[in-house]
Design a protein around this motif. Sequence first.
Motif, PDB file in Angstrom:
ATOM      1  N   LEU A   1      -5.988 -49.077 -10.725  1.00 34.18           N
ATOM      2  CA  LEU A   1      -6.989 -48.005 -10.762  1.00 34.18           C
ATOM      3  C   LEU A   1      -7.063 -47.442 -12.174  1.00 34.18           C
ATOM      4  CD1 LEU A   1      -8.961 -45.931  -9.539  1.00 34.18           C
ATOM      5  CD2 LEU A   1      -6.963 -44.532  -8.922  1.00 34.18           C
ATOM      6  N   ARG A   2      -8.265 -47.479 -12.731  1.00 31.95           N
ATOM      7  CA  ARG A   2      -8.522 -46.828 -14.019  1.00 31.95           C
ATOM      8  C   ARG A   2      -9.503 -45.695 -13.759  1.00 31.95           C
ATOM      9  NH1 ARG A   2      -9.013 -51.552 -18.700  1.00 31.95           N
ATOM     10  NH2 ARG A   2      -7.460 -52.986 -17.807  1.00 31.95           N
ATOM     11  N   VAL A   3      -9.065 -44.481 -13.977  1.00 33.75           N
ATOM     12  CA  VAL A   3      -9.891 -43.307 -13.719  1.00 33.75           C
ATOM     13  C   VAL A   3      -9.996 -42.494 -15.003  1.00 33.75           C
ATOM     14  CG1 VAL A   3      -7.935 -41.958 -12.858  1.00 33.75           C
ATOM     15  CG2 VAL A   3     -10.250 -41.332 -12.180  1.00 33.75           C
ATOM     16  N   MET A   4     -11.194 -41.949 -15.245  1.00 32.65           N
ATOM     17  CA  MET A   4     -11.449 -41.260 -16.510  1.00 32.65           C
ATOM     18  C   MET A   4     -12.179 -39.951 -16.241  1.00 32.65           C
ATOM     19  SD  MET A   4     -13.418 -42.889 -19.791  1.00 32.65           S
ATOM     20  CE  MET A   4     -14.923 -43.316 -18.895  1.00 32.65           C
ATOM     21  N   PHE A   5     -11.735 -38.898 -16.918  1.00 35.67           N
ATOM     22  CA  PHE A   5     -12.329 -37.575 -16.739  1.00 35.67           C
ATOM     23  C   PHE A   5     -13.353 -37.309 -17.855  1.00 35.67           C
ATOM     24  CE2 PHE A   5      -7.925 -37.043 -14.993  1.00 35.67           C
ATOM     25  CZ  PHE A   5      -8.310 -37.014 -13.656  1.00 35.67           C
ATOM     26  N   PRO A   6     -14.566 -36.856 -17.492  1.00 38.27           N
ATOM     27  CA  PRO A   6     -15.618 -36.635 -18.492  1.00 38.27           C
ATOM     28  C   PRO A   6     -15.637 -35.218 -19.052  1.00 38.27           C
ATOM     29  CG  PRO A   6     -16.553 -36.409 -16.304  1.00 38.27           C
ATOM     30  CD  PRO A   6     -15.076 -36.705 -16.123  1.00 38.27           C
ATOM     31  N   LEU A   7     -16.172 -35.101 -20.260  1.00 40.48           N
ATOM     32  CA  LEU A   7     -16.430 -33.810 -20.922  1.00 40.48           C
ATOM     33  C   LEU A   7     -15.165 -32.970 -21.059  1.00 40.48           C
ATOM     34  CD1 LEU A   7     -19.294 -32.816 -21.978  1.00 40.48           C
ATOM     35  CD2 LEU A   7     -19.075 -31.018 -20.265  1.00 40.48           C
ATOM     36  N   VAL A   8     -14.085 -33.613 -21.448  1.00 42.56           N
ATOM     37  CA  VAL A   8     -12.845 -32.877 -21.703  1.00 42.56           C
ATOM     38  C   VAL A   8     -12.990 -32.167 -23.039  1.00 42.56           C
ATOM     39  CG1 VAL A   8     -10.360 -33.068 -22.052  1.00 42.56           C
ATOM     40  CG2 VAL A   8     -11.501 -34.583 -20.417  1.00 42.56           C
ATOM     41  N   ALA A   9     -12.816 -30.855 -23.043  1.00 44.82           N
ATOM     42  CA  ALA A   9     -12.935 -30.072 -24.268  1.00 44.82           C
ATOM     43  C   ALA A   9     -11.596 -29.511 -24.724  1.00 44.82           C
ATOM     44  CB  ALA A   9     -13.924 -28.916 -24.077  1.00 44.82           C
ATOM     45  N   GLU A  10     -10.635 -29.449 -23.809  1.00 40.68           N
ATOM     46  CA  GLU A  10      -9.307 -28.913 -24.102  1.00 40.68           C
ATOM     47  C   GLU A  10      -8.260 -29.807 -23.440  1.00 40.68           C
ATOM     48  OE1 GLU A  10      -8.451 -26.212 -25.819  1.00 40.68           O
ATOM     49  OE2 GLU A  10     -10.376 -25.225 -26.136  1.00 40.68           O
ATOM     50  N   VAL A  11      -7.125 -29.960 -24.090  1.00 37.06           N
ATOM     51  CA  VAL A  11      -6.037 -30.743 -23.502  1.00 37.06           C
ATOM     52  C   VAL A  11      -5.621 -30.160 -22.158  1.00 37.06           C
ATOM     53  CG1 VAL A  11      -3.627 -31.437 -23.787  1.00 37.06           C
ATOM     54  CG2 VAL A  11      -5.198 -31.598 -25.716  1.00 37.06           C
ATOM     55  N   ALA A  12      -5.671 -28.835 -22.043  1.00 39.45           N
ATOM     56  CA  ALA A  12      -5.289 -28.185 -20.785  1.00 39.45           C
ATOM     57  C   ALA A  12      -6.191 -28.630 -19.632  1.00 39.45           C
ATOM     58  CB  ALA A  12      -5.347 -26.668 -20.937  1.00 39.45           C
ATOM     59  N   GLU A  13      -7.460 -28.910 -19.918  1.00 43.22           N
ATOM     60  CA  GLU A  13      -8.367 -29.392 -18.865  1.00 43.22           C
ATOM     61  C   GLU A  13      -7.919 -30.761 -18.367  1.00 43.22           C
ATOM     62  OE1 GLU A  13     -12.520 -27.197 -20.302  1.00 43.22           O
ATOM     63  OE2 GLU A  13     -12.152 -29.297 -20.818  1.00 43.22           O
ATOM     64  N   PHE A  14      -7.536 -31.630 -19.294  1.00 40.79           N
ATOM     65  CA  PHE A  14      -7.033 -32.939 -18.883  1.00 40.79           C
ATOM     66  C   PHE A  14      -5.776 -32.785 -18.040  1.00 40.79           C
ATOM     67  CE2 PHE A  14      -4.234 -36.573 -19.436  1.00 40.79           C
ATOM     68  CZ  PHE A  14      -5.061 -37.624 -19.045  1.00 40.79           C
ATOM     69  N   ASP A  15      -4.881 -31.912 -18.467  1.00 41.48           N
ATOM     70  CA  ASP A  15      -3.645 -31.689 -17.711  1.00 41.48           C
ATOM     71  C   ASP A  15      -3.942 -31.214 -16.295  1.00 41.48           C
ATOM     72  OD1 ASP A  15      -2.086 -32.418 -19.874  1.00 41.48           O
ATOM     73  OD2 ASP A  15      -1.702 -30.368 -20.530  1.00 41.48           O
ATOM     74  N   ASP A  16      -4.898 -30.302 -16.166  1.00 38.72           N
ATOM     75  CA  ASP A  16      -5.247 -29.767 -14.842  1.00 38.72           C
ATOM     76  C   ASP A  16      -5.845 -30.854 -13.951  1.00 38.72           C
ATOM     77  OD1 ASP A  16      -4.350 -27.283 -15.626  1.00 38.72           O
ATOM     78  OD2 ASP A  16      -6.343 -26.464 -16.017  1.00 38.72           O
ATOM     79  N   ALA A  17      -6.711 -31.690 -14.539  1.00 43.41           N
ATOM     80  CA  ALA A  17      -7.336 -32.763 -13.763  1.00 43.41           C
ATOM     81  C   ALA A  17      -6.291 -33.793 -13.338  1.00 43.41           C
ATOM     82  CB  ALA A  17      -8.448 -33.419 -14.575  1.00 43.41           C
ATOM     83  N   LYS A  18      -5.402 -34.154 -14.256  1.00 44.10           N
ATOM     84  CA  LYS A  18      -4.362 -35.136 -13.917  1.00 44.10           C
ATOM     85  C   LYS A  18      -3.417 -34.583 -12.857  1.00 44.10           C
ATOM     86  CE  LYS A  18      -1.080 -38.380 -15.935  1.00 44.10           C
ATOM     87  NZ  LYS A  18      -0.413 -38.870 -17.160  1.00 44.10           N
ATOM     88  N   ALA A  19      -3.176 -33.269 -12.893  1.00 43.78           N
ATOM     89  CA  ALA A  19      -2.319 -32.654 -11.873  1.00 43.78           C
ATOM     90  C   ALA A  19      -2.931 -32.804 -10.484  1.00 43.78           C
ATOM     91  CB  ALA A  19      -2.094 -31.178 -12.197  1.00 43.78           C
ATOM     92  N   LEU A  20      -4.255 -32.702 -10.382  1.00 43.97           N
ATOM     93  CA  LEU A  20      -4.927 -32.907  -9.098  1.00 43.97           C
ATOM     94  C   LEU A  20      -4.764 -34.352  -8.637  1.00 43.97           C
ATOM     95  CD1 LEU A  20      -8.225 -30.864  -9.622  1.00 43.97           C
ATOM     96  CD2 LEU A  20      -6.212 -30.205  -8.291  1.00 43.97           C
ATOM     97  N   LEU A  21      -4.863 -35.277  -9.578  1.00 37.83           N
ATOM     98  CA  LEU A  21      -4.652 -36.686  -9.231  1.00 37.83           C
ATOM     99  C   LEU A  21      -3.226 -36.894  -8.714  1.00 37.83           C
ATOM    100  CD1 LEU A  21      -5.813 -39.778 -11.241  1.00 37.83           C
ATOM    101  CD2 LEU A  21      -3.475 -39.653 -10.410  1.00 37.83           C
ATOM    102  N   GLU A  22      -2.262 -36.292  -9.380  1.00 38.95           N
ATOM    103  CA  GLU A  22      -0.865 -36.454  -8.958  1.00 38.95           C
ATOM    104  C   GLU A  22      -0.609 -35.830  -7.593  1.00 38.95           C
ATOM    105  OE1 GLU A  22       1.080 -34.783 -12.319  1.00 38.95           O
ATOM    106  OE2 GLU A  22       1.015 -36.648 -13.488  1.00 38.95           O
ATOM    107  N   LEU A  23      -1.317 -34.737  -7.291  1.00 34.89           N
ATOM    108  CA  LEU A  23      -1.206 -34.152  -5.952  1.00 34.89           C
ATOM    109  C   LEU A  23      -1.676 -35.144  -4.892  1.00 34.89           C
ATOM    110  CD1 LEU A  23      -2.461 -30.466  -6.395  1.00 34.89           C
ATOM    111  CD2 LEU A  23      -0.174 -31.199  -5.692  1.00 34.89           C
ATOM    112  N   GLU A  24      -2.759 -35.851  -5.193  1.00 37.80           N
ATOM    113  CA  GLU A  24      -3.289 -36.823  -4.233  1.00 37.80           C
ATOM    114  C   GLU A  24      -2.370 -38.038  -4.102  1.00 37.80           C
ATOM    115  OE1 GLU A  24      -5.747 -36.755  -2.004  1.00 37.80           O
ATOM    116  OE2 GLU A  24      -5.922 -34.646  -2.558  1.00 37.80           O
ATOM    117  N   VAL A  25      -1.743 -38.429  -5.193  1.00 37.93           N
ATOM    118  CA  VAL A  25      -0.778 -39.530  -5.124  1.00 37.93           C
ATOM    119  C   VAL A  25       0.400 -39.140  -4.230  1.00 37.93           C
ATOM    120  CG1 VAL A  25       0.899 -40.883  -6.453  1.00 37.93           C
ATOM    121  CG2 VAL A  25      -1.418 -40.539  -7.343  1.00 37.93           C
ATOM    122  N   GLU A  26       0.904 -37.935  -4.415  1.00 33.39           N
ATOM    123  CA  GLU A  26       2.024 -37.463  -3.582  1.00 33.39           C
ATOM    124  C   GLU A  26       1.606 -37.338  -2.130  1.00 33.39           C
ATOM    125  OE1 GLU A  26       5.185 -37.231  -4.478  1.00 33.39           O
ATOM    126  OE2 GLU A  26       4.440 -38.049  -6.388  1.00 33.39           O
TER     127      GLU A  26
END
Length: 253
Positions: free
Chosen positions: A109-134
Motif C-alpha cells: 500500500l502506497r498512500v499519500m496525503f495532499p496539500l501538506v503545509a506543516e510537518v505536524a499535519e503529516f504527523d496527524d494524518a499518519k497517526a490516523l493511519l496508524e490507528l486504523e492499522v492497530e
Amino acid sequence: DIDLDHLQESGADGVGLYRTEIPFMIHAQCPRLTKQTELYRDIYDTAEDRPVVFRTLDIGGDKLLPYLRIGEDQNPAMGWRALRIALDRPAILRLQIRALLRASAGRELRVMFPLVAEVAEFDDAKALLELEVERAKSRKNPLPDQIRVGAMMEVPSLYFQLPQLLERVDFLSVGSNDLVQFLFACDRGNPRVSDRYDALSPAVLKFLHGVVGQCRGAGVPVSLCGEMAGQPLEAMALIGVGFRILSMPSGAI
C-alpha cells in the motif's frame, strides 16, 4: 479509471497518483466501506503488478461533494480543502484508510496525503493511519505486506521544513499545478493572469532543483505530478534538474 484502462498500452510503469476523490464526487452520498474497498481492489487488479500511489481525498476548492457542506471560500485553492478537511473531519479519512488497508491486504500500500503545509499535519494524518492499522490488527484483519506513506509538496512553506519531513516520509511527490500557482500568487485558470504562470521560470526550476537535492541527500524517492510532467519541453527540464519519476495522464506518455 479511464486512464487505468489504457495503462498497458501507454507504457506507464505504474500509477503515480490515483485521485480517490473522483468516486466521492459522482455519488450522491459518501461511498460506504464495502464500496470503497471494492473500488480500490479493482484498481489493484487493473494495475496488475505495477505500483499504485493512492492520494487521499483532495476535495474542496473546485472539487465539491453534494453531501459535504464546505461553504464558500474567497480563495478556494487556498481555503478549506484536501488534508485540512480530512483532519477536521477525521472519520472520513479513517474510513478511506480502512478501505485501503482492506483492499491492499497481501500487497503493498502506497498512500499519500495532499496539500501538506506543516510537518505536524503529516504527523496527524499518519497517526490516523496508524490507528486504523492497530484497529485491523486487533480484529485480526489481513494487512498489506508493506505500507509506504508519502506527502505531496504543493505548499511552498513545506520547502523550509523538508529536513524534518524527510525524516518521516517514505516518498515525496511534488504537485506542480498548485505549487507553481502558489509561488507566483497566480490562478492558472484565470486568463487575465495565466501568462504569468511560468513553470519554466528560473524561480520554479531553482526551487525544484533544491527539492530534488534534499531528497537525494536524505535517500527519499521524489516524483513530480502535474501538467508540467506531461509537456515534452517541461519534462526534459525536470529531468535536467534531477527528477527521475514523472507522473502524468496516460495520453501524455
